[in-house]
Structure formats: C-alpha cells, structure tokens
Design a protein around this motif. Structure first.
Motif, short mmCIF file in Angstrom:
data_model
loop_
_atom_site.label_atom_id
_atom_site.label_comp_id
_atom_site.label_asym_id
_atom_site.label_seq_id
_atom_site.Cartn_x
_atom_site.Cartn_y
_atom_site.Cartn_z
N MET A 1 37.01 48.86 31.05
CA MET A 1 35.73 49.02 31.76
C MET A 1 35.94 48.70 33.23
SD MET A 1 32.31 49.22 30.81
CE MET A 1 30.81 49.14 31.74
N TRP A 2 35.46 49.55 34.08
CA TRP A 2 35.71 49.36 35.51
C TRP A 2 34.85 48.28 36.10
CZ3 TRP A 2 33.45 50.05 40.39
CH2 TRP A 2 32.10 50.30 40.38
N TYR A 3 33.71 47.99 35.48
CA TYR A 3 32.72 47.10 36.09
C TYR A 3 33.15 45.66 35.89
CZ TYR A 3 28.22 45.16 37.37
OH TYR A 3 27.21 44.45 37.98
N MET A 4 33.64 45.04 36.97
CA MET A 4 34.14 43.67 36.92
C MET A 4 33.46 42.87 38.02
SD MET A 4 38.11 44.52 36.32
CE MET A 4 38.61 45.64 35.02
N PRO A 5 32.25 42.38 37.79
CA PRO A 5 31.51 41.73 38.87
C PRO A 5 32.16 40.44 39.34
CG PRO A 5 30.38 41.45 36.78
CD PRO A 5 31.51 42.40 36.52
N ALA A 6 31.91 40.12 40.59
CA ALA A 6 32.36 38.86 41.15
C ALA A 6 31.38 37.77 40.74
CB ALA A 6 32.42 38.98 42.69
N ALA A 7 31.57 36.58 41.28
CA ALA A 7 30.68 35.47 40.98
C ALA A 7 29.24 35.83 41.33
CB ALA A 7 31.12 34.23 41.76
N ARG A 8 28.29 35.30 40.58
CA ARG A 8 26.90 35.72 40.73
C ARG A 8 26.15 34.88 41.77
NH1 ARG A 8 24.43 40.25 38.84
NH2 ARG A 8 22.58 38.97 38.88
N ASP A 9 26.68 34.76 42.98
CA ASP A 9 25.91 34.16 44.06
C ASP A 9 24.96 35.22 44.59
OD1 ASP A 9 27.24 35.42 46.67
OD2 ASP A 9 28.80 35.00 45.19
N PRO A 10 23.94 34.86 45.39
CA PRO A 10 22.95 35.85 45.84
C PRO A 10 23.56 37.04 46.57
CG PRO A 10 22.15 33.64 46.26
CD PRO A 10 23.57 33.49 45.80
N ARG A 11 24.55 36.80 47.41
CA ARG A 11 25.17 37.91 48.14
C ARG A 11 25.87 38.86 47.18
NH1 ARG A 11 29.77 39.68 50.81
NH2 ARG A 11 29.45 40.39 52.96
N ARG A 66 37.96 45.94 45.00
CA ARG A 66 38.36 44.76 44.23
C ARG A 66 38.34 45.05 42.74
NH1 ARG A 66 36.75 40.98 41.06
NH2 ARG A 66 34.66 41.83 40.89
N ARG A 67 37.32 45.77 42.29
CA ARG A 67 37.22 46.10 40.87
C ARG A 67 38.35 47.01 40.42
NH1 ARG A 67 30.68 47.11 40.17
NH2 ARG A 67 30.04 45.09 40.99
N GLN A 68 38.74 47.96 41.26
CA GLN A 68 39.84 48.85 40.89
C GLN A 68 41.17 48.10 40.87
OE1 GLN A 68 38.95 51.64 39.59
NE2 GLN A 68 36.87 51.15 40.22
N LEU A 69 41.36 47.20 41.81
CA LEU A 69 42.57 46.37 41.80
C LEU A 69 42.61 45.50 40.55
CD1 LEU A 69 42.68 45.44 45.57
CD2 LEU A 69 44.53 46.58 44.32
N ALA A 70 41.46 44.99 40.14
CA ALA A 70 41.40 44.19 38.91
C ALA A 70 41.73 45.05 37.69
CB ALA A 70 40.02 43.55 38.76
#
Length: 197
Positions: A1-11, A66-70
């Motif tokens: 799955m391509w969707y690899m979110p970063a930490a869930r801070d507001p930004r 970043r997600r593609q690199l992950a």
C-alpha cells in the motif's frame, strides 16, 4: 500500500488531507482560501503552517516522495528479495491504478517547480537527490562497481519516472510492461556480468 502517513501532528494531518484533495481536483485555479475550505480549515492556519500556497504544495510533493521512498525500502527489506524482485515490485507499485491520481499530482507539482517559481524551488532540491542515496546503495548491493553505481541509480530513477509518465499519458499497459521488462532484464544481465568480473 502506498499510503504511509507521517506522524499525526496538525501540520502532517493537513498535508495528508491536502494530498487527497489535490489528487482529486488538481492545482489549476487553486487559491489558498479555496484549498483551506476544501480541507476544512482556514487560510490563516495554512499560512501559519506552510507560509503560502506554494509552501503547502512543496510539503505535499515532499510527503508523496517520502511515501514512495518508504515503499521502495519495504520492498528491499522483504525476506529473500533480490534486485530483480525489487525493481519489478516497484514498477508494479507505481503502476497501481489506485496510485494514478497521486502520480498525476506529483507530475503536476514537479512541472510547477520547473517553471522556476522561487517558492517551489525546495521541491527541485530533493526530487532527484533524495532517491540517489538509496538507489546507489541498492545498485551497489546488486554487484555494480561503485564508480558506475551513481549513473545506474540515476538511470533507474529516470526510467521509472518516464514509464510512470508514459502510463499516465497512454495507459498502454502491454507496451509499458514489455519496455520495463526489457530494461530490467538488461540491467540484471549487466549487473550479473559485473558481479562475475
């Protein structure tokens, strides 16, 4: 799955919402107020976190990269994965129909940055370089002499992006699969020969 979110801070949460919003609608006639409304926030909040509309677009493109690199790292770390499996796995990943709106968005943002807009220059600063280190490592591990690895890494990135752009433009899966396989087979043969010498 391509969707690899970063930490869930507001930004980061705003970037995640912006990626989906822009993948669906594109960036034509985009205004900061309109984007804020679409994300369920205010234009002041976007300015606070990103400085400008272009600042948000750069953050979106960087997060997509970043997600593609992950995704590449996950393929490389799979048990028993060899160079051929990784290359073919990344090709299949980048040609997943579910990823198409996000790939279109990436190329749209890349094009904006190439227009020499000063605010989008940070995207160009890493759009190639962020891939070279992991690809050089990958190519070197496949047996390519270090003196040649940088050129092969850049070639792999250029071919991957070129095939992705061709896919979005033509949708000719059979022709693209044949071209990709020819490239992969040629690389594997050359890397095999280099490893034996």
């Amino acid at each position: 799955m391509w969707y690899m979110p970063a930490a869930r801070d507001p930004r980061s949460a705003l970037v995640e919402r912006a990626i989906d919003h822009l993948a669906e609608r594109g960036t034509t006639d985009l205004t900061l107020r309109g984007l804020a409304a679409g994300l369920g926030t205010s234009h002041r909040m976007l300015i606070y976190h990103f400085g400008s509309k272009d600042g948000l677009l750069v953050a979106v493109a960087q997060e997509m990269e970043r997600r593609q690199l992950a995704a590449l790292a996950a393929l490389r770390e799979a048990p028993g994965a060899d160079a051929g499996q990784v290359m073919r796995g990344m090709y299949r990943h980048l040609h997943d129909p579910a990823l198409a709106p996000y790939m279109r968005l990436f190329f749209e943002l890349y094009g904006r940055a190439l227009r020499a807009n000063e605010a989008t220059q940070p995207l160009l600063a890493g759009v190639v370089e962020s891939w070279l280190e992991p690809l050089v490592e990958f190519v070197t591990a496949a047996g390519v002499p270090p003196a040649e690895a940088a050129a092969d890494a850049r070639l792999c990135l250029a071919v991957a992006r070129g095939l992705a752009l061709d896919w979005l433009a033509t949708g000719d899966d059979a022709a693209l699969d044949a071209a990709a396989e020819r490239f992969f087979t040629g690389l594997e043969q050359r890397w095999h020969d280099a490893d034996r010498n």
